[in-house]
Design a protein around this motif. Structure first.
Motif, PDB file in Angstrom:
ATOM      1  N   GLY A   1       0.624  -1.221   0.164  1.00  0.00           N
ATOM      2  CA  GLY A   1       0.065  -0.018  -0.019  1.00  0.00           C
ATOM      3  C   GLY A   1       0.859   1.311   0.261  1.00  0.00           C
ATOM      4  N   ARG A   2       2.095   1.018  -0.207  1.00  0.00           N
ATOM      5  CA  ARG A   2       2.941   2.430  -0.076  1.00  0.00           C
ATOM      6  C   ARG A   2       2.540   3.370  -1.354  1.00  0.00           C
ATOM      7  NH1 ARG A   2       8.229   3.443   2.434  1.00  0.00           N
ATOM      8  NH2 ARG A   2       7.666   1.374   3.033  1.00  0.00           N
ATOM      9  N   ALA A   3       2.139   4.632  -0.806  1.00  0.00           N
ATOM     10  CA  ALA A   3       1.927   5.705  -1.699  1.00  0.00           C
ATOM     11  C   ALA A   3       2.827   6.944  -1.328  1.00  0.00           C
ATOM     12  CB  ALA A   3       0.541   6.039  -1.525  1.00  0.00           C
ATOM     13  N   ILE A   4       2.823   8.089  -2.157  1.00  0.00           N
ATOM     14  CA  ILE A   4       3.524   9.263  -1.952  1.00  0.00           C
ATOM     15  C   ILE A   4       2.544  10.106  -2.142  1.00  0.00           C
ATOM     16  CG2 ILE A   4       5.204  10.752  -2.783  1.00  0.00           C
ATOM     17  CD1 ILE A   4       6.756   8.227  -3.499  1.00  0.00           C
ATOM     18  N   ILE A   5       2.394  11.220  -1.321  1.00  0.00           N
ATOM     19  CA  ILE A   5       1.639  12.602  -1.626  1.00  0.00           C
ATOM     20  C   ILE A   5       2.646  13.880  -1.715  1.00  0.00           C
ATOM     21  CG2 ILE A   5       1.539  12.916   1.044  1.00  0.00           C
ATOM     22  CD1 ILE A   5      -1.154  14.234   0.508  1.00  0.00           C
ATOM     23  N   ASP A   6       2.308  14.661  -2.634  1.00  0.00           N
ATOM     24  CA  ASP A   6       3.150  15.704  -2.999  1.00  0.00           C
ATOM     25  C   ASP A   6       2.540  16.931  -2.363  1.00  0.00           C
ATOM     26  OD1 ASP A   6       4.956  17.421  -4.042  1.00  0.00           O
ATOM     27  OD2 ASP A   6       4.119  17.498  -6.191  1.00  0.00           O
ATOM     28  N   LEU A   7       3.100  17.290  -1.052  1.00  0.00           N
ATOM     29  CA  LEU A   7       2.742  18.518  -0.362  1.00  0.00           C
ATOM     30  C   LEU A   7       3.521  19.655  -0.486  1.00  0.00           C
ATOM     31  CD1 LEU A   7       2.224  16.414   2.914  1.00  0.00           C
ATOM     32  CD2 LEU A   7       0.510  17.426   1.431  1.00  0.00           C
ATOM     33  N   PRO A   8       3.220  20.743  -0.312  1.00  0.00           N
ATOM     34  CA  PRO A   8       4.058  22.030  -0.294  1.00  0.00           C
ATOM     35  C   PRO A   8       5.460  21.981   0.360  1.00  0.00           C
ATOM     36  CG  PRO A   8       1.761  22.690   0.188  1.00  0.00           C
ATOM     37  CD  PRO A   8       1.761  20.917   0.199  1.00  0.00           C
ATOM     38  N   SER A   9       5.432  21.005   1.297  1.00  0.00           N
ATOM     39  CA  SER A   9       6.732  20.757   2.276  1.00  0.00           C
ATOM     40  C   SER A   9       7.290  19.781   1.610  1.00  0.00           C
ATOM     41  CB  SER A   9       6.352  20.577   3.691  1.00  0.00           C
ATOM     42  OG  SER A   9       5.510  19.645   3.653  1.00  0.00           O
ATOM     43  N   GLY A  10       7.045  19.147   0.718  1.00  0.00           N
ATOM     44  CA  GLY A  10       8.008  18.203  -0.011  1.00  0.00           C
ATOM     45  C   GLY A  10       6.973  16.699  -0.120  1.00  0.00           C
ATOM     46  N   ASN A  11       7.560  15.832  -0.781  1.00  0.00           N
ATOM     47  CA  ASN A  11       7.006  14.452  -0.817  1.00  0.00           C
ATOM     48  C   ASN A  11       6.915  13.724   0.394  1.00  0.00           C
ATOM     49  OD1 ASN A  11       6.518  15.078  -3.484  1.00  0.00           O
ATOM     50  ND2 ASN A  11       8.185  13.709  -4.346  1.00  0.00           N
ATOM     51  N   GLU A  12       5.797  13.109   0.922  1.00  0.00           N
ATOM     52  CA  GLU A  12       5.792  12.100   1.952  1.00  0.00           C
ATOM     53  C   GLU A  12       5.181  10.966   1.553  1.00  0.00           C
ATOM     54  OE1 GLU A  12       6.605  12.929   5.342  1.00  0.00           O
ATOM     55  OE2 GLU A  12       7.008  14.815   4.843  1.00  0.00           O
ATOM     56  N   SER A  13       5.798   9.958   2.170  1.00  0.00           N
ATOM     57  CA  SER A  13       5.172   8.610   1.997  1.00  0.00           C
ATOM     58  C   SER A  13       4.315   7.881   2.883  1.00  0.00           C
ATOM     59  CB  SER A  13       6.424   7.389   1.441  1.00  0.00           C
ATOM     60  OG  SER A  13       7.281   7.412   2.599  1.00  0.00           O
ATOM     61  N   PHE A  14       3.637   6.995   2.864  1.00  0.00           N
ATOM     62  CA  PHE A  14       2.898   6.368   3.617  1.00  0.00           C
ATOM     63  C   PHE A  14       2.472   4.952   3.195  1.00  0.00           C
ATOM     64  CE2 PHE A  14       0.196   8.937   1.225  1.00  0.00           C
ATOM     65  CZ  PHE A  14      -1.189   8.156   0.962  1.00  0.00           C
ATOM     66  N   GLU A  15       1.851   4.182   3.962  1.00  0.00           N
ATOM     67  CA  GLU A  15       1.562   2.738   3.868  1.00  0.00           C
ATOM     68  C   GLU A  15       0.033   2.376   4.643  1.00  0.00           C
ATOM     69  OE1 GLU A  15       4.729   0.516   6.532  1.00  0.00           O
ATOM     70  OE2 GLU A  15       5.203   1.429   4.414  1.00  0.00           O
ATOM     71  N   PHE A  16      -0.261   1.211   4.246  1.00  0.00           N
ATOM     72  CA  PHE A  16      -1.458   0.847   4.908  1.00  0.00           C
ATOM     73  C   PHE A  16      -1.370   0.956   6.368  1.00  0.00           C
ATOM     74  CE2 PHE A  16      -2.339  -2.320   1.215  1.00  0.00           C
ATOM     75  CZ  PHE A  16      -3.166  -1.316   0.634  1.00  0.00           C
ATOM     76  N   GLY A  17      -2.333   1.262   7.140  1.00  0.00           N
ATOM     77  CA  GLY A  17      -2.328   1.394   8.747  1.00  0.00           C
ATOM     78  C   GLY A  17      -2.103   2.736   9.058  1.00  0.00           C
ATOM     79  N   MET A  18      -1.585   3.522   8.276  1.00  0.00           N
ATOM     80  CA  MET A  18      -1.001   4.918   8.867  1.00  0.00           C
ATOM     81  C   MET A  18      -2.293   5.938   8.605  1.00  0.00           C
ATOM     82  SD  MET A  18       2.700   5.687   7.467  1.00  0.00           S
ATOM     83  CE  MET A  18       2.975   6.974   8.459  1.00  0.00           C
TER      84      MET A  18
END
Length: 95
Positions: A53-70
């Motif tokens: 489930g790893r995914a990446i979100i492009d935020l103004p502060s930079g890219n952040e990754s997250f996965e299932f359960g977060m």
């Protein structure tokens, strides 16, 4: 009193969020909800996304990754914070 005067009188202290804070637990079954929650920021699954489930979100502060359960928390229109369940539990309570 305006904010600048208040901050000058109390340059250090404790503040509180003015409204409820929306959150969303990332699970295997809610990718559409994740994309809607993260809008207008782009979010996409990585190559490993199909398995963990790893995914990446492009935020103004930079890219952040997250996965299932977060847990994703939206602080206004320009901030999304990512927490594992332990850290979420240490900082927040569900009302």
């Amino acid at each position: 009193m305006d904010l600048e005067k208040e901050l000058n009188l109390h340059p250090k202290g404790v503040c509180h969020y003015k409204s409820d804070i929306p959150y969303l637990l990332y699970t295997k079954d809610n990718w559409r909800e994740i994309k809607e929650f993260c809008a207008p920021f782009p979010v996409e699954k990585t190559e490993k996304g199909a398995t963990d489930g790893r995914a990446i979100i492009d935020l103004p502060s930079g890219n952040e990754s997250f996965e299932f359960g977060m847990i994703l928390i939206k602080l206004g229109p320009k901030r999304i914070l990512l927490f594992n369940q332990t850290d979420f539990d240490d900082l927040f309570e569900i009302s």
